[in-house]
Every structure is written in C-alpha cells, then in structure tokens.
Design a protein around this motif. Sequence first.
Motif, PDB file in Angstrom:
ATOM      1  N   GLN A  38      -7.301   7.466   3.871  1.00  0.00           N
ATOM      2  CA  GLN A  38      -7.737   6.457   3.488  1.00  0.00           C
ATOM      3  C   GLN A  38      -7.566   5.642   2.268  1.00  0.00           C
ATOM      4  O   GLN A  38      -7.523   4.594   2.161  1.00  0.00           O
ATOM      5  CB  GLN A  38      -9.395   6.994   3.526  1.00  0.00           C
ATOM      6  CG  GLN A  38      -9.984   7.264   4.686  1.00  0.00           C
ATOM      7  CD  GLN A  38     -10.128   8.884   4.997  1.00  0.00           C
ATOM      8  OE1 GLN A  38      -9.082   9.560   4.810  1.00  0.00           O
ATOM      9  NE2 GLN A  38     -10.966   9.124   5.547  1.00  0.00           N
ATOM     10  N   ALA A  60       0.328   3.925   1.916  1.00  0.00           N
ATOM     11  CA  ALA A  60       0.844   4.050   3.208  1.00  0.00           C
ATOM     12  C   ALA A  60       2.072   3.189   3.822  1.00  0.00           C
ATOM     13  O   ALA A  60       2.784   3.875   4.405  1.00  0.00           O
ATOM     14  CB  ALA A  60      -0.439   3.711   4.011  1.00  0.00           C
ATOM     15  N   ASP A  61       2.082   1.832   3.783  1.00  0.00           N
ATOM     16  CA  ASP A  61       3.199   1.291   3.856  1.00  0.00           C
ATOM     17  C   ASP A  61       4.558   1.695   3.303  1.00  0.00           C
ATOM     18  O   ASP A  61       5.613   1.758   3.901  1.00  0.00           O
ATOM     19  CB  ASP A  61       3.052  -0.238   3.589  1.00  0.00           C
ATOM     20  CG  ASP A  61       1.918  -1.018   4.436  1.00  0.00           C
ATOM     21  OD1 ASP A  61       1.498  -0.290   5.468  1.00  0.00           O
ATOM     22  OD2 ASP A  61       1.645  -1.955   4.190  1.00  0.00           O
ATOM     23  N   ARG A 110      -4.419   6.130   0.886  1.00  0.00           N
ATOM     24  CA  ARG A 110      -3.159   5.629   0.940  1.00  0.00           C
ATOM     25  C   ARG A 110      -3.138   4.349   1.711  1.00  0.00           C
ATOM     26  O   ARG A 110      -2.408   3.363   1.585  1.00  0.00           O
ATOM     27  CB  ARG A 110      -2.103   6.336   1.720  1.00  0.00           C
ATOM     28  CG  ARG A 110      -1.937   7.836   1.101  1.00  0.00           C
ATOM     29  CD  ARG A 110      -0.731   8.529   1.684  1.00  0.00           C
ATOM     30  NE  ARG A 110      -1.270   8.992   2.773  1.00  0.00           N
ATOM     31  CZ  ARG A 110      -1.559  10.425   2.833  1.00  0.00           C
ATOM     32  NH1 ARG A 110      -2.075  11.066   1.877  1.00  0.00           N
ATOM     33  NH2 ARG A 110      -1.875  10.905   4.146  1.00  0.00           N
ATOM     34  N   ASN A 111      -4.133   3.987   2.692  1.00  0.00           N
ATOM     35  CA  ASN A 111      -4.055   2.767   3.381  1.00  0.00           C
ATOM     36  C   ASN A 111      -4.849   1.789   2.318  1.00  0.00           C
ATOM     37  O   ASN A 111      -4.580   0.583   2.743  1.00  0.00           O
ATOM     38  CB  ASN A 111      -5.295   2.870   4.300  1.00  0.00           C
ATOM     39  CG  ASN A 111      -4.733   3.556   5.824  1.00  0.00           C
ATOM     40  OD1 ASN A 111      -3.422   3.773   5.982  1.00  0.00           O
ATOM     41  ND2 ASN A 111      -5.610   4.126   6.579  1.00  0.00           N
ATOM     42  N   GLN A 112      -5.605   2.021   1.252  1.00  0.00           N
ATOM     43  CA  GLN A 112      -6.126   0.954   0.502  1.00  0.00           C
ATOM     44  C   GLN A 112      -5.365   0.937  -0.790  1.00  0.00           C
ATOM     45  O   GLN A 112      -5.370  -0.114  -1.351  1.00  0.00           O
ATOM     46  CB  GLN A 112      -7.533   1.503   0.365  1.00  0.00           C
ATOM     47  CG  GLN A 112      -8.362   0.555  -0.529  1.00  0.00           C
ATOM     48  CD  GLN A 112      -9.890   0.676  -0.323  1.00  0.00           C
ATOM     49  OE1 GLN A 112     -10.163   1.655   0.328  1.00  0.00           O
ATOM     50  NE2 GLN A 112     -10.674   0.107  -1.199  1.00  0.00           N
ATOM     51  N   SER A 135      -8.878   6.396  13.575  1.00  0.00           N
ATOM     52  CA  SER A 135      -7.812   5.706  12.841  1.00  0.00           C
ATOM     53  C   SER A 135      -6.453   6.405  13.047  1.00  0.00           C
ATOM     54  O   SER A 135      -5.431   5.731  13.274  1.00  0.00           O
ATOM     55  CB  SER A 135      -7.737   5.732  11.371  1.00  0.00           C
ATOM     56  OG  SER A 135      -6.824   4.978  10.743  1.00  0.00           O
ATOM     57  N   LYS A 178      -7.790   0.133  10.149  1.00  0.00           N
ATOM     58  CA  LYS A 178      -7.275   1.331   9.410  1.00  0.00           C
ATOM     59  C   LYS A 178      -8.360   1.849   8.568  1.00  0.00           C
ATOM     60  O   LYS A 178      -9.372   1.227   8.184  1.00  0.00           O
ATOM     61  CB  LYS A 178      -6.383   0.758   8.324  1.00  0.00           C
ATOM     62  CG  LYS A 178      -4.928   0.592   9.031  1.00  0.00           C
ATOM     63  CD  LYS A 178      -4.056   0.217   8.161  1.00  0.00           C
ATOM     64  CE  LYS A 178      -2.574  -0.258   8.757  1.00  0.00           C
ATOM     65  NZ  LYS A 178      -1.873  -1.206   7.840  1.00  0.00           N
ATOM     66  N   THR A 187       0.905  -1.245   0.059  1.00  0.00           N
ATOM     67  CA  THR A 187      -0.044  -0.120  -0.062  1.00  0.00           C
ATOM     68  C   THR A 187       0.935   1.342  -0.108  1.00  0.00           C
ATOM     69  O   THR A 187       2.106   1.380   0.425  1.00  0.00           O
ATOM     70  CB  THR A 187      -1.079   0.024   1.170  1.00  0.00           C
ATOM     71  OG1 THR A 187      -0.205   0.165   2.147  1.00  0.00           O
ATOM     72  CG2 THR A 187      -2.048  -1.169   1.205  1.00  0.00           C
ATOM     73  N   ARG A 242     -10.495   3.602   5.741  1.00  0.00           N
ATOM     74  CA  ARG A 242     -10.900   3.195   4.507  1.00  0.00           C
ATOM     75  C   ARG A 242     -12.165   3.875   3.990  1.00  0.00           C
ATOM     76  O   ARG A 242     -13.112   4.206   4.925  1.00  0.00           O
ATOM     77  CB  ARG A 242     -10.638   1.917   4.130  1.00  0.00           C
ATOM     78  CG  ARG A 242      -9.257   1.363   4.321  1.00  0.00           C
ATOM     79  CD  ARG A 242      -8.681   0.105   3.696  1.00  0.00           C
ATOM     80  NE  ARG A 242      -9.645  -0.499   2.722  1.00  0.00           N
ATOM     81  CZ  ARG A 242      -9.500  -1.738   2.296  1.00  0.00           C
ATOM     82  NH1 ARG A 242      -8.236  -2.258   2.787  1.00  0.00           N
ATOM     83  NH2 ARG A 242     -10.261  -2.238   1.316  1.00  0.00           N
TER      84      ARG A 242
END
Lengths: 323, 212
Positions: free
Chosen positions: A103, A77-78, A105-107, B167, B110, A75, B112
């Motif tokens: 959001q 984010a990672d 960046r998390n996905q 989050s 997290k 991702t 989303r």
Amino acid sequence: MLQTFAYVRAGSLNDAVKQLDGPGARVHAGGTDLLGCLRDDVMSAEKVVSISRLDDLRGITPAADGGLRIGALTTIADLAAHPGIAEKYAALAQAAAVVASPQLRNQGTIGGNLCQRPRCWYFRGDYHCTRKGGDMCYAIGGENQYHAIFGGGACWIVHPSDTAPALVALDAKLRLISAKGARMVPAEKFFVLPDENAQKENVLAPGELVTEILLPPMPAGMKSAYRKVRARGSWDFAMAGMALTLTMKADKVADARIVLSGVAPIPWRLQAVEKLIIGQKLDAKLMTKAADLAVVGAKPLEQNAYKVAMVRGIVAEGLEKLL
Amino acid sequence: MDHDNTDKPAPATPGVSRRGFITSVGTGAIGVAAAASLVSAAPPETQADVVAAGGMSSVSLVVNGRRHTMLVEPRWSLLYVLRDRLGLTGTKIGCERGECGACTVLIDGKARYACMTLAVEADGRDITTIEGLMTGEELGTTQQAFADEDAFQCGYCTPGQVMAAESLLRVNPSPTLDEIRQGMAGNLCRCGAYAHIFKAVAKAADLKRQGR
Ligand SMILES: Cc1cc2nc3c(=O)[nH]c(=O)nc-3n(C[C@H](O)[C@H](O)[C@H](O)COP(=O)(O)OP(=O)(O)OC[C@H]3O[C@@H](n4cnc5c(N)ncnc54)[C@H](O)[C@@H]3O)c2cc1C
Ligand code: FES
Ligand code: FES
C-alpha cells in the motif's frame, strides 16, 4: 483529527515553488510520512502545498547522457516494477521492492522517500529531543537497539530510507528547486550528519523541492545489489543493509561503491573498504579484510552492538554474492 | 441534490444497492454539489487558490461507482470521510499510522491506506471500498473465498485484507505463496489468521481464473 492547516494543490511547478516560499509551508507528495508526522506532532504545518498532481514530475525517462531521469513523484511501486531500472540499476530496484508495504509503495514517492523524517521512537514520541530543537538525545542511555553505530554525536538516529543508499551507491544526482533557483546535488552530498545540523536530515533549504533524480549511464560490466536485514519478514525498516556496486575488469575490481543503510544518520559510505578492494582480486581473504575494515570506527550504544557483527556479515556476504 | 449521479455506476454495483441506499440517505447534511471547487478548477500555470486553515474545499469522489460531490476540510482523511461522512463503515480504523492495513481501499484500482490519504487528495479519484465488491446482496469473489476458507477470527482486519488481496490479484492473477505473503504484508491480523488468509487469497485467485 489533525490540526487545521491551509491547503493548496499546486497547478504547476512554478506555483508550487511560489506557494512554498514562506514560513510554515510543507510539501505533500504521497503524504505517507507527512501525515504521520503531523498526527504525532513531530512537525507542524501552517500550509500544506500538495505537488501530487504535477504529472511532469512523475515517471522514468531516458536522460540525454544515456542515464535515466526519475521524476520525484514516481511511486516506489513504479520504481520497483520498472524493467530498465531492474536491468541496469538493480540496487535501486531491489531497494524499492523492500520499502514498507504494498500500500505504501503504491502511494509513497521517491522524492518523499528521500526526504522522510527519521523513525527514532524518541523523535516520533513525546520527547523534546535534539532533533526537535531540544538539547538531549534520549537514545544515549535509553532504548537504543535500532539506533546508529556510525556518525552519531548530537543525535543517534538512523536514516530510514532504503532507496537513499542505493542512489548514493549508483552516484545519482538530485535536482533541487526553490524560489532562489535550481541546483544539482550529488545524492551523497544531499544528506547531513547531526554534528553539522542535528535538526534536519538533508541540505534542502526551507521551501526547496526535489524535482528529479538523475542516474548516470551505467559503466559497462557494472553490477549492483541491495541487501536489507530486518527484524521480521513483512514490512519493517532496515536494522542494517548495504547497497553495493561492483565493476570488474578481468579478475580484478575496477570500481566499487559500498553504502550502508540502517546504521548511521545518513547513508553511510565505506570509502576505506572501496579503496581496499579496488585494483585487487576479490578472494576470500580480501573479503574478510573488507568486512573487518567496514566496522572500524563503529561506536555501538548499549543495545546495538549486534549491528557491528551484522555489518561485517552483510559486507562479506554481499561482496561474495555479487562477484 | 445530494449527489451528482450522472456518472455511470460501476459494473460491480448495478442500480442502487442496499449499501448505496443507506449511503445516499446518510449523507444528506454534508453533500454539496453546487459549491465551486476551490482547488481543482485552477488551470495549469495559474496560481491555485489556497484553502484557508479551517476552511472547506469541494471534492468529487467516485466511491464504488457513485459520485459524491461534497465539502471537506483539508485535514480530513479519506478514512474519516468514508466512515463518518459517507457511512461506509466497512473500512476499519486501526493504527491511523499506515502500519496495520485495516483501512485499505482501492484508489484507481490500487490498494492504499485511507488513513494516510487526505480526502482532498482523493478528489476525482475512483475509490473502491469493501462494500463495492458486493454485487447487490451477493459477496464478491474474494469476499466469498475469505468466508469459505474461514480466513478470520474476530474479523476486524478482514475488510482490509480483502481489499489488499483484490489489489494483488488485479496485478498478479496467479500469485505463488511467497507472492501472496509479500502482497499481503501491509495487513496485520491481531488474531493471527494468516495461514487461512493466504489460503483464501489463493482460492480467490483460482475462482477468478475460472471467471467467477
Ligand atoms: C509503516 C511504514 C513503514 C515504512 N517502511 C519503510 C521502509 O522499510 N523503508 C523505507 O525506505 N521507507 C519506509 N517508510 C517510509 C515511506 O517509504 C515514506 O513514507 C514514503 O516513501 C514517503 O513518500 P511520500 O511521497 O508519501 O512522502 P510525503 O509524506 O508526502 O513526504 C515526506 C516528507 O518529505 C517531504 N517531501 C516529499 N516530497 C518532497 C520533494 N519532492 N521535495 C522536497 N520535500 C519533499 C515532505 O514535506 C515530508 O516532510 C515507511 C513508512 C511507513 C508509514
Ligand atoms: S488504520 Fe490505516 S494502516 Fe492502520
Ligand atoms: S481476524 Fe481478528 S484481527 Fe484478523
């Protein structure tokens, strides 16, 4: 509600490749761009092939040559939070950190970020434009304040990715795989100009996947950075930006790669500027020269001439800051 | 049986909460526990089954600590399933393009966008919605901080804002104002209540650090 489509969650890379071999199949990684495109009827899908559970394609690991291997499903984010990337490949970490919103960046994944479709409002809107197979680019003579100043022609989109210019500057390679086999493509050769093909942004053949991104070992003393200018402080695509790598030897530039975002249909490498500064002492005079040379050949449309000045400023400032 | 509730409920929702009760009553028609999972049962290296266009697939979603095994169409978003199938209307619909944040939920802890997530993709995941932050009838810490700081006007964006804050604070328990701004950048407020929203997030961080 979206149109109906068949759906399969690939259990292995082989399975994914097999499922994608055939017309009408679309890859689903994080889905953050794919779903928007399906919702807006920019793309159609007969079958959605999800690769999201292929955990082998996730994560950042050392490569045999001393570089890093980034799985396509990692991702954003990672990527932004990875200490090894921040330390050695700062341009990529900085680019990832300014992609979209927390959001997304998390996905969203790095593979999806490189393969996302452009954001031109005609392309995303109800216009049968060149990129959708029509015979007109509505940005020409239309609302074009966010469009390209370089590399236009049949179509004037800008490539929307922030990570792409960073990967081109860092000389990354992409590993691609399809039913026909695997191949490696330098990030720089991955993207396609409209005059070559105005309907796709990259060299991926139908059903072909990006599986990983390889960062070469960092040359000693190399520094890098990514700068993005956007219309507002919260999430937004780049109006213009620059990924820059710089290796100094004594007080001279030993090597440099300069790649712009937000101004062309592909990450736009400034090779002439690189040539100008390599082997030279980077003083104020040379920086001004570099900034001037950066915009030679720019062809602004009616509403985006500001990008020419913006690029000049970004290049001069970026060189000075990283020195 | 509508739901397979063999999983332990999450600590935030002990027993049957008011929301949970409404939810389990409201979903009787579509919850299906017995159907074999079409997609998740495939062992690695074998070819997974394709769910045909217009067909249904069995998924198992753990929402606010409660397992729901149900049939969904692949094209259904998690947002649609939460609101229209599970009756959890605290999660709001805004743009459905990943631009506004009204639909923010936590997936495996997290933030989303539920509008940009297919329900089939959430299969097996742990999902927390605004309802899941309640302890029985009591507001959770972040919710309480938003109420205390008047961090809304119309309130439409609030559930999404609270989930984004939740989050952020799980990753960064002591954010600076700038980190709060960045962490909340994926949530728009039509009413422009940002100053109060940022204060509420800072307050929630304080309260959480005090163990509340
Ligand atoms: C509101 C909003 C704001 C955004 N702002 C920014 C921004 O500022 N900067 C920026 O860079 N991006 C931005 N994005 C784009 C976002 O970062 C991408 O949507 C995301 O990175 C895509 O990743 P994904 O895994 O969700 O891709 P998906 O949606 O799953 O896929 C995107 C596309 O790539 C294809 N694809 C995905 N993975 C692969 C693969 N491994 N091999 C081959 N094809 C693949 C899919 O078929 C699809 O066509 C924004 C998006 C939104 C919705
Ligand atoms: S409704 Fe999901 S981001 Fe707007
Ligand atoms: S309080 Fe009205 S939209 Fe935020």
